[in-house]
Motif scaffolding. Structure first.
Motif, PDB file in Angstrom:
ATOM      1  N   ARG A 179      34.479  46.318  -7.602  1.00  0.00           N
ATOM      2  CA  ARG A 179      35.756  46.962  -7.919  1.00  0.00           C
ATOM      3  C   ARG A 179      35.475  48.252  -8.676  1.00  0.00           C
ATOM      4  O   ARG A 179      34.626  48.292  -9.551  1.00  0.00           O
ATOM      5  N   SER A 181      37.485  52.154 -10.039  1.00  0.00           N
ATOM      6  CA  SER A 181      38.664  53.008 -10.127  1.00  0.00           C
ATOM      7  C   SER A 181      38.289  54.276 -10.871  1.00  0.00           C
ATOM      8  O   SER A 181      37.378  54.294 -11.686  1.00  0.00           O
ATOM      9  N   THR A 238      43.928  54.473  -8.797  1.00  0.00           N
ATOM     10  CA  THR A 238      44.100  53.121  -8.275  1.00  0.00           C
ATOM     11  C   THR A 238      42.759  52.401  -8.198  1.00  0.00           C
ATOM     12  O   THR A 238      41.759  52.988  -7.806  1.00  0.00           O
ATOM     13  N   VAL A 282      40.081  50.133  -6.507  1.00  0.00           N
ATOM     14  CA  VAL A 282      39.713  49.852  -5.125  1.00  0.00           C
ATOM     15  C   VAL A 282      38.715  48.698  -5.129  1.00  0.00           C
ATOM     16  O   VAL A 282      37.756  48.708  -5.899  1.00  0.00           O
ATOM     17  N   ARG A 294      43.194  48.343  -1.578  1.00  0.00           N
ATOM     18  CA  ARG A 294      43.782  48.849  -2.810  1.00  0.00           C
ATOM     19  C   ARG A 294      45.267  48.572  -2.798  1.00  0.00           C
ATOM     20  O   ARG A 294      45.879  48.418  -1.739  1.00  0.00           O
TER      21      ARG A 294
END
Length: 92
Positions: free
Chosen positions: A4, A6, A11, A13, A29
Motif C-alpha cells: 500500500r 500513497s 489517495t 493505492v 484505489r
C-alpha cells in the motif's frame, strides 16, 4: 503480496504482486464517482518482454469489483537511451 502506498494528501493505492513472478497483477484505489465512494481497480496480465522489462499487454478495468472494460494487445515503445540498471529489482 500486497503493498500500500500513497502520496501525501493523495489517495492510497493497493498494489498486488504475483508471488511467483513478482509482477504487478492488480492495483486498486478508492475514488469518488458522481459523489459516491467507489473502488476502482486494474487487473494486469499477459506480460511480455519489451526490451529489458516485462510489461502487461492486457488490462481489465474494474469499478466496484465489476469489470467495465478489457484492453488487449497493448504495445510499448521504450526509449533506446534508457539505462538498463533502472529496471533492476532493488536489493533486499
Amino acid at each position: 503480496m500486497l503493498f500500500r502506498s500513497s502520496i501525501q494528501g493523495g489517495t492510497e493505492v493497493s498494489l498486488f504482486f504475483d508471488k511467483n513472478t513478482g509482477l504487478l497483477s492488480k492495483a486498486e484505489r478508492k475514488s469518488k464517482q458522481s459523489g459516491v465512494d467507489v473502488l476502482k481497480g486494474t487487473l494486469f496480465s499477459d506480460y511480455k518482454s519489451f526490451g529489458p522489462v516485462k510489461m502487461p499487454t492486457s488490462e481489465a478495468q474494474l469499478l466496484g469489483g465489476n469489470k467495465i472494460a478489457d484492453i488487449k494487445n497493448i504495445q510499448y515503445t521504450l526509449e533506446a537511451t534508457q539505462d538498463d540498471s533502472l529496471y533492476q529489482l532493488p536489493s533486499k
